[in-house]
Design a protein around this motif. Structure first.
Motif, mmCIF file in Angstrom:
data_model
loop_
_atom_site.group_PDB
_atom_site.id
_atom_site.type_symbol
_atom_site.label_atom_id
_atom_site.label_comp_id
_atom_site.label_asym_id
_atom_site.label_seq_id
_atom_site.Cartn_x
_atom_site.Cartn_y
_atom_site.Cartn_z
ATOM 1 N N LYS A 127 0.833 -1.189 0.000
ATOM 2 C CA LYS A 127 0.000 0.000 0.000
ATOM 3 C C LYS A 127 0.881 1.257 0.000
ATOM 4 O O LYS A 127 0.594 2.232 -0.685
ATOM 5 C CB LYS A 127 -0.883 -0.022 1.253
ATOM 6 N N TYR A 146 -1.349 3.060 -15.438
ATOM 7 C CA TYR A 146 -1.616 4.213 -14.573
ATOM 8 C C TYR A 146 -0.505 4.378 -13.546
ATOM 9 O O TYR A 146 0.124 3.399 -13.141
ATOM 10 C CB TYR A 146 -2.951 4.021 -13.841
ATOM 11 N N LYS A 149 -0.652 4.575 -6.931
ATOM 12 C CA LYS A 149 -1.382 5.465 -6.040
ATOM 13 C C LYS A 149 -0.800 5.377 -4.639
ATOM 14 O O LYS A 149 -0.938 4.365 -3.958
ATOM 15 C CB LYS A 149 -2.850 5.094 -6.043
ATOM 16 N N ILE A 164 -6.980 9.154 -5.070
ATOM 17 C CA ILE A 164 -7.851 8.163 -5.687
ATOM 18 C C ILE A 164 -8.541 8.653 -6.953
ATOM 19 O O ILE A 164 -9.250 7.917 -7.583
ATOM 20 C CB ILE A 164 -8.913 7.608 -4.699
ATOM 21 N N HIS A 167 -7.388 7.552 -11.685
ATOM 22 C CA HIS A 167 -7.955 6.762 -12.785
ATOM 23 C C HIS A 167 -9.002 7.530 -13.557
ATOM 24 O O HIS A 167 -9.077 7.459 -14.758
ATOM 25 C CB HIS A 167 -8.602 5.489 -12.239
ATOM 26 N N LEU A 168 -9.851 8.256 -12.816
ATOM 27 C CA LEU A 168 -10.942 8.939 -13.489
ATOM 28 C C LEU A 168 -10.425 10.050 -14.376
ATOM 29 O O LEU A 168 -10.965 10.313 -15.435
ATOM 30 C CB LEU A 168 -11.922 9.467 -12.455
ATOM 31 N N ASN A 170 -7.684 9.926 -15.978
ATOM 32 C CA ASN A 170 -7.220 9.263 -17.195
ATOM 33 C C ASN A 170 -8.381 8.859 -18.074
ATOM 34 O O ASN A 170 -8.305 8.852 -19.288
ATOM 35 C CB ASN A 170 -6.382 8.036 -16.840
ATOM 36 N N ALA A 171 -9.500 8.477 -17.435
ATOM 37 C CA ALA A 171 -10.656 8.042 -18.214
ATOM 38 C C ALA A 171 -11.406 9.235 -18.786
ATOM 39 O O ALA A 171 -12.320 9.072 -19.564
ATOM 40 C CB ALA A 171 -11.585 7.217 -17.324
ATOM 41 N N MET A 174 -13.485 13.070 -15.160
ATOM 42 C CA MET A 174 -13.410 14.160 -14.182
ATOM 43 C C MET A 174 -12.392 15.149 -14.685
ATOM 44 O O MET A 174 -11.377 14.776 -15.252
ATOM 45 C CB MET A 174 -12.987 13.625 -12.809
#
Lengths: 175, 374
Positions: A127, A146, A149, A164, A167-168, A170-171, A174
């Motif tokens: 982690k 990616y 994190k 967190i 990812h979004l 990159n997608a 956001m």
């Protein structure tokens, strides 16, 4: 939960810089307290917990120095606390130093060993570096595209939400 | 031809397909939570069975979206009621049963068997109206009911899907008589196997009546089995109901077995080998300011983000499904942490994902605070 495991968790949170939630999230808190009891014995474990309880309160600025002086710098407790920190991070109990064994006597169960298969999987080190243990907790096909994190640590200025949302972004959903 | 009058227009059919997506999705949180409640090192057979089934439910969700896209619909998983409030209710003949979020165990398995149970109408009700009226408390999430009337329930999920199948046939026959088709959707919106790995079944494009009926048949057969048989139509795969039955009976089915009498190898189930999560937990029950509460809200946000991403994937960007995969594994890690943390104020019970998506007041507070700060 008993008072003993509560103290153990608070001590572990301070030693690892992970939160109680993260520590409990591994599902291994009781197993690790049990490991400590079995390897160094209840008496040394209790001495460690008592030394922790005796520290100045968290809001006191001398606390962190006292932690170093009375636990990490203590001949008996220092090596035990370091092995406990490594246990949380790696799931492995690391054999105490030669000097410690010479000074306090050998402990029959004190050898380097992995506590359990899930202890390896739940090691905090994965982690901490934003990775996953080899052969377990697979992060999904293509996830390596990616950036890792890295969680925010107490005192760090990085907000958890930033960590967190990667990812979004990159997608493209956001901004 | 016998027609079901329960669906009158193409727009209503689109709403039925939205309801089908909502229904298929509604099984995923209970199955996933039970799967991740299993303690490390035990119940490997149960975990494997749950994993296979949950992946197939995800496939069913995508198939329903494909059929909706094929008739010119717009799948939207961000609708406020898309994620049901647990416990939700599913029709079971004349009554409903509760589907909740709970740990793996005998009670969870009894619910799962009901979800997948083939409901056969008794002879005296065969000619009846497919819809049965009964009162529903306004706050209850009903599944498998008429999209525009919460009190009109189908006898079973099978009959709900039969209504969709019948009206697809009926509307397409009518459209063709007039020289048209109801399958006017853009084929590039179809999600196919290249975007969906380890899928638990084939994901084929839907562009006419035959492909639509094949797609829906896969959903029905994987759940209930083919007309009372334990395997699906191709005789390869055990239906979900019988997979769960294997856990109850402690034995695997093999080819040639009769329903209820598996004769394959034995399997072990440790009924206590799961974390004791509080069933149907809500954020409001978790103490304010606790780490568990913050993590529970963070999970709900992440799940909501995931549904947004799926909505985009089902609306012309199927390649986004590949990007959704790492998020699913991220959920798993978040869920495991919630499930292993004790729930403050409830000795002996642990936390759980709450799946309060878009209905979580606390989350909205946090979001508006974050906006105010930004």
């Amino acid at each position: 939960m008993s008072n003993r495991i509560e103290i153990f968790l608070t001590l572990s949170a301070e030693l690892t810089a992970f939160s109680r939630f993260d520590l409990l999230g591994t599902g291994l808190a009781e197993a690790y307290l049990g490991t400590l009891d079995r390897v160094v014995g209840d008496d040394i474990t209790d001495t460690l917990l008592a030394a922790f309880v005796a520290l100045p309160p968290p809001e006191d600025s001398t606390r962190s120095q006292a932690l170093r002086a009375t636990i990490l710098g203590n001949e008996l407790l220092g090596d035990v606390a370091r092995s406990l920190t490594k246990l949380w991070y790696s799931g492995t109990w690391f054999e105490l130093s030669y000097a410690w064994t010479q000074r306090f006597g050998p402990k029959p169960a004190d050898a380097t060993f992995v506590v359990s298969p899930d202890a390896y999987v739940e090691g905090l080190l994965w982690k901490a570096i934003g990775a996953h243990p080899a052969g377990a907790k697979a992060p999904g096909y293509g996830s390596w595209a990616y950036p890792p994190k890295i969680p925010a640590f107490p005192g760090s200025s990085t907000a958890k939400s930033e960590a967190i949302s990667v990812h979004l972004q990159n997608a493209g959903i956001m901004s | 031809m016998h027609t079901h009058s329960s669906i009158r227009t193409l727009d209503e059919l689109k709403e039925f397909l939205h309801e089908a997506m909502r229904l298929e999705h509604a099984t995923i949180p209970p199955y996933l939570t039970a799967l991740y409640s299993i303690k490390p090192g035990v119940n490997r057979d149960a975990a494997q069975i749950l994993r296979v089934i949950v992946v197939e439910e995800m496939l069913h969700l995508t198939i329903a979206a494909n059929v909706l896209n094929a008739i010119g619909g717009t799948p939207d998983l961000r609708r406020p009621d898309f994620v049901v409030s647990y416990p939700a209710y599913l029709p079971d003949g004349e009554t409903d049963f509760e589907v909740g979020i709970q740990a793996f165990g005998r009670e969870a398995l009894a619910t799962f068997l009901k979800i997948e149970r083939p409901a056969i109408r008794p002879e005296n009700l065969k000619a009846g109206n497919p819809l049965i009226q009964r009162r529903t408390a306004p706050h209850k999430s009903m599944l498998g009911s008429h999209p525009s009337n919460n009190e009109m329930h189908f006898y079973s999920i099978g009959e709900f899907y039969m209504a969709i199948v019948c009206s697809l046939k009926e509307f397409e026959a009518k459209a063709q008589r007039e020289g048209g088709t109801i399958f006017t959707g853009d084929i590039s919106r179809q999600v196919t196997s290249e975007y969906y790995y380890s899928g638990g079944g084939e994901l084929l494009p839907v562009f006419n009546l035959k492909t639509a009926l094949d797609a829906l048949e896969l959903i029905i057969e994987q759940g209930e089995g083919d007309g009372g048989g334990i395997y699906d139509g191709d005789e390869h795969e055990l239906a979900h109901y019988y997979r769960f039955d294997e856990l109850v009976k402690g034995r695997y089915y093999i080819k040639g077995d009769k329903p209820g009498h598996p004769t394959g190898p034995q399997l072990q189930v440790d009924w206590d080998g799961a974390y004791p999560i509080k069933p149907n937990l809500k954020v409001a029950e978790i103490p304010d300011g606790s780490e568990l509460r913050a993590a529970t809200i963070a999970f709900n946000h992440r799940y909501g983000d995931f549904l947004k991403l799926l909505t985009l994937a089902y609306n012309g960007q199927p390649s986004l499904l590949l990007e959704a995969v790492p998020i699913m594994f991220e959920f798993r890690n978040m869920m495991l942490e919630l499930i292993r943390n004790p729930l403050p104020g409830h000795p002996g019970l642990n936390g759980s994902p709450t799946y309060e998506i878009g209905r979580d007041v606390a989350a909205q507070e946090v979001a508006s605070q974050a906006e105010a700060v930004a």
